[in-house]
Write a protein that holds these residues in place. Structure first.
Motif, PDB file in Angstrom:
ATOM      1  N   CYS A  97      69.326-105.576  85.451  1.00 42.24           N
ATOM      2  CA  CYS A  97      70.151-104.898  84.467  1.00 42.24           C
ATOM      3  C   CYS A  97      69.453-105.033  83.148  1.00 42.24           C
ATOM      4  CB  CYS A  97      71.643-105.172  84.470  1.00 42.24           C
ATOM      5  SG  CYS A  97      71.977-106.845  84.064  1.00 42.24           S
ATOM      6  N   ALA A  98      68.867-106.240  82.958  1.00 47.89           N
ATOM      7  CA  ALA A  98      68.210-106.552  81.540  1.00 47.89           C
ATOM      8  C   ALA A  98      67.025-105.954  81.394  1.00 47.89           C
ATOM      9  CB  ALA A  98      68.259-108.420  81.346  1.00 47.89           C
ATOM     10  N   THR A  99      66.195-106.051  82.665  1.00 46.35           N
ATOM     11  CA  THR A  99      64.901-105.459  82.368  1.00 46.35           C
ATOM     12  C   THR A  99      64.970-104.091  82.183  1.00 46.35           C
ATOM     13  OG1 THR A  99      64.493-105.463  84.671  1.00 46.35           O
ATOM     14  CG2 THR A  99      63.578-107.153  83.515  1.00 46.35           C
ATOM     15  N   PHE A 100      66.008-103.270  82.859  1.00 43.99           N
ATOM     16  CA  PHE A 100      66.054-101.949  82.842  1.00 43.99           C
ATOM     17  C   PHE A 100      66.519-101.645  81.297  1.00 43.99           C
ATOM     18  CE2 PHE A 100      68.850 -98.195  83.223  1.00 43.99           C
ATOM     19  CZ  PHE A 100      68.199 -97.229  83.691  1.00 43.99           C
ATOM     20  N   CYS A 101      67.348-102.202  80.864  1.00 47.03           N
ATOM     21  CA  CYS A 101      67.842-102.031  79.315  1.00 47.03           C
ATOM     22  C   CYS A 101      66.736-102.261  78.511  1.00 47.03           C
ATOM     23  CB  CYS A 101      68.909-102.884  79.032  1.00 47.03           C
ATOM     24  SG  CYS A 101      70.467-102.316  79.731  1.00 47.03           S
ATOM     25  N   ALA A 102      65.770-103.459  78.747  1.00 50.68           N
ATOM     26  CA  ALA A 102      64.798-103.493  77.776  1.00 50.68           C
ATOM     27  C   ALA A 102      63.751-102.322  77.859  1.00 50.68           C
ATOM     28  CB  ALA A 102      64.004-105.025  78.244  1.00 50.68           C
ATOM     29  N   LYS A 103      63.598-101.926  78.976  1.00 46.09           N
ATOM     30  CA  LYS A 103      62.284-100.922  79.183  1.00 46.09           C
ATOM     31  C   LYS A 103      62.757 -99.695  78.391  1.00 46.09           C
ATOM     32  CE  LYS A 103      59.979-103.646  81.505  1.00 46.09           C
ATOM     33  NZ  LYS A 103      59.449-104.760  80.759  1.00 46.09           N
ATOM     34  N   LEU A 104      64.091 -99.493  78.637  1.00 45.88           N
ATOM     35  CA  LEU A 104      64.749 -98.063  77.731  1.00 45.88           C
ATOM     36  C   LEU A 104      64.504 -98.158  76.215  1.00 45.88           C
ATOM     37  CD1 LEU A 104      68.044 -97.593  79.388  1.00 45.88           C
ATOM     38  CD2 LEU A 104      66.231 -95.832  79.557  1.00 45.88           C
ATOM     39  N   HIS A 105      64.644 -99.503  75.878  1.00 44.60           N
ATOM     40  CA  HIS A 105      64.505 -99.668  74.648  1.00 44.60           C
ATOM     41  C   HIS A 105      62.888 -99.812  73.898  1.00 44.60           C
ATOM     42  CE1 HIS A 105      66.096-100.285  70.501  1.00 44.60           C
ATOM     43  NE2 HIS A 105      65.157-101.560  70.372  1.00 44.60           N
TER      44      HIS A 105
END
Length: 135
Positions: A97-105
């Protein structure tokens, strides 16, 4: 040549899901076992979440988001807001979940846990987003 603008004010929400079951959760920092991202648009909210069963991307109106906020506030959720000016185009793996959110940003690096993402966003100047103020 037209250029797409990916700039958005993303809200990242961090919390402990009371039904969290992945085996790695006991090793995660309390209050930071899961996260997801929201971006406010004119007619609603873009919702993006990665979890152990896949990726969920949706678009919800304000009333639906208020219901979500009410639930996660009971779970002592924390939220940060930061303007994103890019997306990260390389492969998303490892996908948490964290890498997904980081990549979105557009963040690069090893933000594998929600707490590390929270810290990385704070270092980039993210401001606190008070969920209860939206209700």
């Amino acid at each position: 040549k037209a250029v797409m603008d990916f700039s958005k004010d993303w809200v990242k929400i961090f919390f402990d899901d009371p039904q969290g079951n992945p085996v790695y959760h006991p090793f995660m920092k309390r209050g930071f076992k899961h996260c997801f991202s929201l971006a406010k648009e004119e007619t609603g909210w873009l919702y993006a979440e990665s979890y152990n069963r896949g990726i969920h991307i949706g678009f919800y109106d304000d009333e639906r988001i208020k219901k979500i906020f009410r639930v996660i506030l009971d779970w002592d959720a924390k939220a940060l807001q930061l303007r994103s000016t890019e997306t990260y185009q390389l492969p998303l793996s490892p996908l948490t979940c964290a890498t997904f959110c980081a990549k979105l940003h557009g963040l690069r690096g090893t933000t594998i846990t929600p707490f590390r993402l929270y810290c990385a966003l704070q270092r980039r100047g993210a401001s606190v987003f008070l969920l209860q103020d939206f209700l």
